[in-house]
Motif scaffolding. Structure first.
Motif, short mmCIF file in Angstrom:
data_model
loop_
_atom_site.label_atom_id
_atom_site.label_comp_id
_atom_site.label_asym_id
_atom_site.label_seq_id
_atom_site.Cartn_x
_atom_site.Cartn_y
_atom_site.Cartn_z
N SER A 173 0.76 -1.36 0.08
CA SER A 173 -0.14 0.04 0.10
C SER A 173 1.05 1.22 0.12
O SER A 173 1.88 1.43 0.76
N ASN A 174 0.41 2.16 -0.99
CA ASN A 174 1.45 3.13 -0.99
C ASN A 174 2.87 3.13 -1.04
O ASN A 174 3.65 3.72 -0.21
N ALA A 175 3.12 2.47 -2.08
CA ALA A 175 4.64 2.00 -2.01
C ALA A 175 5.52 3.16 -2.06
O ALA A 175 6.75 3.16 -1.27
N PHE A 176 5.33 4.12 -2.99
CA PHE A 176 6.53 5.11 -3.11
C PHE A 176 6.43 6.10 -2.05
O PHE A 176 7.58 6.78 -1.74
N LEU A 177 5.62 5.82 -0.91
CA LEU A 177 5.75 6.79 0.16
C LEU A 177 6.53 6.22 1.08
O LEU A 177 6.93 6.59 2.33
N HIS A 178 7.30 5.02 0.87
CA HIS A 178 8.20 4.39 1.90
C HIS A 178 9.49 4.64 1.78
O HIS A 178 10.46 4.33 2.46
N LYS A 191 10.73 12.54 3.20
CA LYS A 191 10.39 11.26 2.58
C LYS A 191 10.00 11.32 0.99
O LYS A 191 9.68 12.45 0.63
N LEU A 220 7.88 10.99 -2.30
CA LEU A 220 6.48 11.26 -2.56
C LEU A 220 6.03 10.85 -4.15
O LEU A 220 7.02 10.85 -4.94
N TYR A 221 4.83 10.68 -4.48
CA TYR A 221 4.53 10.23 -5.81
C TYR A 221 4.54 11.53 -6.56
O TYR A 221 4.20 12.62 -6.22
N TRP A 260 11.82 3.70 -3.79
CA TRP A 260 11.18 2.54 -3.16
C TRP A 260 11.81 1.23 -3.27
O TRP A 260 11.91 0.40 -2.58
N ASP A 317 5.08 -2.53 -6.90
CA ASP A 317 4.42 -2.78 -5.62
C ASP A 317 3.58 -4.09 -5.74
O ASP A 317 3.20 -4.43 -4.65
N HIS A 343 3.56 -1.80 4.89
CA HIS A 343 1.90 -1.79 5.01
C HIS A 343 1.48 -2.59 3.89
O HIS A 343 1.47 -2.13 2.55
#
Length: 301
Positions: free
Chosen positions: A24-29, A57, A59-60, A69, A108, A132
């Motif tokens: 979930s929201n891979a690029f935010l990791h 961090k 961001l998309y 990522w 992802d 996540h």
């Protein structure tokens, strides 16, 4: 795609389970290594309008986001004991005390397989602690590929994708064609009217190119049609529609990876002699099987 097909062929031949997980929201990791600033987002009111935000961090929308990522995910897998393949960086392998785990990554989406279900379960828990994650269970749909498995093997198809092409071109009710391309065609020498808007032709051929992932029977036809992307003519468009009508005969056709596979490589190749009437260049084709499972093929001038 060759790695994906080989991965599935090996898993089914060895009787390993196949699982799929999604981040979930891979690029935010991702963790940033560069110093990057951004303007204040619209609607955000600050007492200091001349200030900017410094990103901590990923961001998309950032060009660095995919790389950040993947680096984060690769570090997590390496810390667990995985080794990254030098041939395909999206494949990671784990081999320790007789336990073998394999993971295939596409952004992802993760496909996991191995010879020990308990080890696979522990590894999935480890990933859930790091990121996540969403456990999608047994592999059934990956990158537009429909996966169906039983005791005899795995069937891989793009049935829904083929129906989408038929619907988009308005040929759902058309009469099916027996072969995708006319024998002894002379499309390279076609002298018809140029298409006023070549966008539809380029889109159709592009979609057919992705369909060759599970349909080697149209590989040659799509190779021929892709040579006229710059200035397609009406005969080229009609030939492309003939390929679509060929799909109408059996839209669910695909690849079958047998469970009773010897995992030996077999390769076949052939070439004509100066087959292109314009450039006098030859056409080469090859087809590679892992046991009885087709994993790689190509047609090239």
């Amino acid at each position: 795609m060759v790695t994906i097909r080989a991965f599935l062929a090996v898993a089914v031949a060895r009787g390993w389970p196949l699982y799929q997980m999604d981040v979930s929201n891979a690029f935010l990791h991702g963790d940033l290594t560069e110093t990057i600033y951004m303007k204040l987002p619209p609607g955000f009111v600050s007492s200091c309008p001349n200030k900017v935000c410094r990103l901590r961090k990923s961001l998309y929308g950032l060009r660095q986001a995919p790389r950040c990522w993947f680096a984060k995910l690769a570090d997590s897998l390496t810390n667990y004991g995985f080794h990254q393949s030098s041939s395909d960086h999206s494949l990671f392998t784990f081999n320790h005390n007789g336990v073998q785990l394999y993971i295939l990554i596409y952004v992802d989406d993760l496909v996991i397989s191995g010879n020990d279900n308990t080890a696979v379960h522990h590894f999935k828990l480890y990933l859930s602690n790091c990121f996540h994650m969403k456990d999608l269970g047994t592999l059934k749909y990956f990158l537009g590929l429909e996966v169906a498995r039983n005791e005899s093997g795995i069937f891989l198809s793009q049935r829904k994708y083929a129906f989408d092409i038929l619907e988009e071109t308005g040929l759902l009710g058309a009469k099916p064609a027996a072969v995708p391309l006319e024998e002894n065609h002379r499309l390279a020498l076609a002298n018809g009217k140029e298409m006023t808007d070549p966008t539809s032709y380029r889109r159709l051929v592009g979609r057919l190119i992705y369909l060759t992932v599970t349909r080697p029977d149209i590989c040659y036809s799509v190779h021929v049609l892709a040579q006229f992307m710059h200035k397609p003519q009406v005969p080229h468009w009609e030939a492309a529609l003939r390929v679509v009508r060929y799909l109408k005969a059996n839209p669910g056709q695909g690849l079958f990876f047998r469970a009773d596979c010897d995992l030996r490589l077999y390769a076949y190749c052939d070439a004509d002699w100066a087959g292109c009437p314009l450039t006098r260049r030859s056409l080469t084709a090859y087809f590679v099987l892992l046991g009885t499972s087709p994993i790689s093929w190509k047609t090239k001038k």
